[in-house]
Scaffold this motif. Structure first.
Motif, PDB file in Angstrom:
ATOM      1  N   LEU A  48      -5.756   3.405  -2.575  1.00 59.61           N
ATOM      2  CA  LEU A  48      -5.342   2.405  -1.596  1.00 59.61           C
ATOM      3  C   LEU A  48      -5.250   2.994  -0.191  1.00 59.61           C
ATOM      4  N   PRO A  55      -6.936  -1.182   3.055  1.00 57.36           N
ATOM      5  CA  PRO A  55      -6.658  -2.623   2.931  1.00 57.36           C
ATOM      6  C   PRO A  55      -5.797  -3.150   4.081  1.00 57.36           C
ATOM      7  N   CYS A 103       0.828  -1.213   0.000  1.00 56.89           N
ATOM      8  CA  CYS A 103       0.000   0.000   0.000  1.00 56.89           C
ATOM      9  C   CYS A 103       0.859   1.258   0.000  1.00 56.89           C
ATOM     10  N   TYR A 111      -9.990   5.929   0.794  1.00 52.77           N
ATOM     11  CA  TYR A 111     -11.107   5.240   0.143  1.00 52.77           C
ATOM     12  C   TYR A 111     -11.978   6.272  -0.566  1.00 52.77           C
TER      13      TYR A 111
END
Length: 690
Positions: A44, A460, A34, A47
């Motif tokens: 990433l 993530p 990321c 959002y």
């Protein structure tokens, strides 16, 4: 497939990786990817708002339709509840205050003897002297009506769960939701349903106070001995007779514990009820004086609530214990004396509002506080700014954003980030070579979190991290639960707010874990220290949430640091209690075996007592997390950002969708943290064979 545990080793390329090490490695790889791909794919990290679902709008539209459908019934119910509220108000305000003091003192004598009678007398005398007697009686009228509602609702749910096993899980889930969803979140739909007024506060108090009753009824009925149940069956009674004539009386002591907790929960809601009730009660006085920055008066009004909480807690707590009661004759004599005083001096009794004997004390607090802040303003600002600039802010936005010339004296650079990661990697390698690969990897992950900041963590990374922790703590199901729950928060469009809430509550929980754990350790080693700390813990646990805001506002005004301190003061008690309890309940034979083998006191503590107490300490951490989230919403009134602020704004704007969605997201964070910590505690108990 069985759930993996930390102890399982898997050979891979000649290196033995535990489940924890593999999970940490996956999280590290995702985090590194990321960070590396963020310049190319910024989504990433942040959002995109366009990817979020309009959950607030959907929920708001659905709830408004439903609420409008049932509003006539709710308004009828509201008008019906207004009558007992009015009757209770007339009753409590109509009884002469000497007789009220005598009645409570007599009850204190009957259930607890002279010590409780003295506490009751002195406590209510303090209330009279404060000038807040009328407001206090208004508060008691709200509690007197809301508690029976909560007892009926909670007790009914508990009995239903006991009698119908198929609905037990549903009732447990409902209790979890009622206790984890912040109270402010469901105030907005209650306002739309029942209208503005004290009845809304009454219903909110009843909803908040019902779960403790339900849980204790369920627990009490579970613990009824099988011999008692079999005797009831053999006597030929119907199921209802068995339940109400045998099992419930047998569980009465545990049920009375639920009554005690129900009373305390209802009383803790009085200020929240004042926010929406417009009721001239003691909660409203606290709010009003806080808004006017009259901290002496606010502290006095807050102490009135604390006194009521302590007296009610002690009396109901004694009633929950199966002890011999004291003489009814003396109780009757106390009531008779109070009645005679009330009758003889009826025309001469001063109005309670005119008895402002403690007003000079409140004025002295205000003047003393002003003098103190003027004399020590720079020191207080230095403490607040130091904690913010060198502690909270780096946790929030990372060293990369927090280290600036006007705060730290220099600018954070890319080279410093490389040095930080290099040092973490070197220390991690040392830990890995010593056989603790998971700890080494987690050290590198921690460096990345500190450098980036919790509020700016890639989504993530957070999802995978929560799933990895869930996998280690409880296997595949817990991992799926954690990921799906956080995914719901992500899709709701409130992810950024959720991370801000996670940052502040996480900082408070970490502080409570360190200091509370240390205090608990000292209390476990020194009975004298516990005798000093225990009454402080008892007092902190009886203080309603809002009252914690008063002292921090007195010294540090509105701001994130004040909110942080309020959360810490409220949430530290479980950590102290459970740490101390876990360490002192280690079996004597284990300690004797360690001592006989030549272990020092420190070795015994680290290698025997601490590992055995770990499940109990983890339970304390679990409670600390839940307490922190509960206080987080209240702290939104004094300067926090995040979900708590969204819930409070939704209440002021009557935005049902935003209020429910924000409250649900807050509940999800608390629920995920609760399940993860419980998973580790369960795994630890299994490892110890408990």
């Amino acid at each position: 497939m069985s759930a993996p545990t930390v102890a399982q080793d898997t050979a891979h390329g000649g290196i033995h990786l535990t489940t924890g090490a593999k999970a940490a490695l996956v999280v590290l790889i995702i985090g590194a990817l990321c960070m590396a791909l963020a310049p190319v794919w910024p989504w990433l990290v942040k959002y995109p708002a366009g990817w979020a679902l309009p959950a607030s709008d959907w929920i708001g539209a659905a709830l408004e339709w439903l609420l409008n459908l049932i509003k006539p019934v709710a308004r009828f119910f509201s008008r019906a509840l207004a009558y007992p509220m009015e009757w209770a108000n007339i009753l409590f305000n109509g009884i002469p205050w000497p007789l009220s003091i005598g009645l409570v003192t007599a009850l204190g004598w009957y259930v607890g003897g002279w010590s409780l009678a003295s506490l009751s007398f002195l406590g209510l005398s303090f209330v009279v002297s404060s000038g807040y007697w009328d407001e206090s009686m208004n508060t008691l009228s709200l509690v007197a009506v809301s508690v029976p509602l909560a007892l009926l609702f909670g007790g009914g749910l508990g009995i239903l769960a006991n009698e119908v096993p198929r609905v037990r899980n549903a009732v447990q889930t409902l209790m979890d939701v009622m206790q984890t969803v912040p109270t402010f979140a469901y105030l907005t739909p209650l306002l739309l349903l029942f209208g503005f007024g004290p009845v809304v506060g009454l219903i909110a108090s009843a909803i908040y106070a019902a779960p403790p009753m339900a849980r204790n009824v369920m627990l009490g009925l579970e613990r009824v001995e099988s011999d008692v149940k079999e005797a009831a069956i053999m006597s030929g009674g119907t199921r209802m007779q068995q339940l109400f004539l045998v099992e419930i009386p047998s569980a009465s002591q545990q049920i009375m514990v639920g009554v005690n907790q129900c009373l305390m929960a209802a009383l803790s809601m009085v200020i929240i009820a004042a926010v929406i009730g417009g009721f001239n009660d003691i909660g409203w006085e606290v709010l009003l004086t806080m808004r006017k920055a009259q901290f002496g008066q606010a502290l006095l009004a807050g102490l009135v609530i604390v006194v009521f909480a302590i007296v009610i807690d002690r009396i109901s707590g004694q009633m929950a214990e199966d002890r011999q009661r004291h003489s009814k004759r003396i109780s009757g004599a106390i009531i008779a004396v109070a009645g005679v005083i009330a009758i003889v001096f009826w025309s001469r009794l001063p109005e309670p509002a005119s008895l402002t004997l403690l007003q000079p004390t409140a004025d002295w607090v205000d003047s003393g506080l002003s003098a103190f802040t003027v004399a020590n303003g720079s020191a207080l600002d230095g403490l607040k700014n130091g904690a913010m600039f060198y502690g909270l802010l780096p946790l929030r936005i990372g060293l990369d954003g927090a280290v600036l010339p006007f705060t730290w004296g220099f600018q954070w650079t890319f080279g410093m980030s490389l040095v930080l990661f290099g040092a973490a990697a070197a220390l991690g390698a040392v830990l890995a070579l010593r056989g603790n690969i998971a700890a080494g990897i987690m050290l590198v992950i921690a460096a990345g979190v500190i450098e980036t900041g919790i509020a700016d963590l890639p989504w993530p990374f957070v999802l995978v991290g929560a799933g990895a922790i869930g996998w280690v703590a409880g296997g595949r199901k817990l991992a799926q639960f954690a990921v799906l729950m956080l995914l719901a928060v992500l899709l709701s469009g409130l992810w950024d707010k959720a991370l801000l809430s996670l940052y502040l509550s996480g900082a408070a929980v970490l502080t409570c874990a360190v200091f509370g754990g240390a205090i608990g350790l000292v209390c476990a080693m020194s009975p004298l220290a516990w005798r000093f700390v225990r009454p402080i813990c008892d007092m902190l646990q009886t203080i309603p949430l809002f009252v914690f805001l008063i002292p921090v506002l007195m010294f540090f005004q509105i701001g994130e640091f004040s909110a942080f301190l309020a959360i810490c003061f409220y949430a530290i008690v479980p950590m102290i209690r459970y740490t101390r309890h876990g360490l002192v309940t280690v079996p004597d034979e284990l300690i004797e075996a360690a001592v006989s083998s030549g272990a020092t006191s420190w070795q015994t503590m680290v290698e025997v007592r601490a590992p055995y107490a770990a499940p109990t300490i983890l339970l304390g951490l679990n409670q600390t997390i839940l307490y922190a989230f509960a206080m987080l919403v209240i702290a939104a009134l004094i300067g926090t950002t995040g979900l708590g602020q969204s819930i409070y704004l939704a209440l002021s704007q009557a935005d049902v969708g935003l209020g429910i969605t924000s409250g649900a997201c807050m509940a999800i964070l608390a629920l995920v943290a609760d399940r993860l910590v419980q998973g580790f505690a369960t795994e630890r108990r299994k490892a110890l064979g408990l």
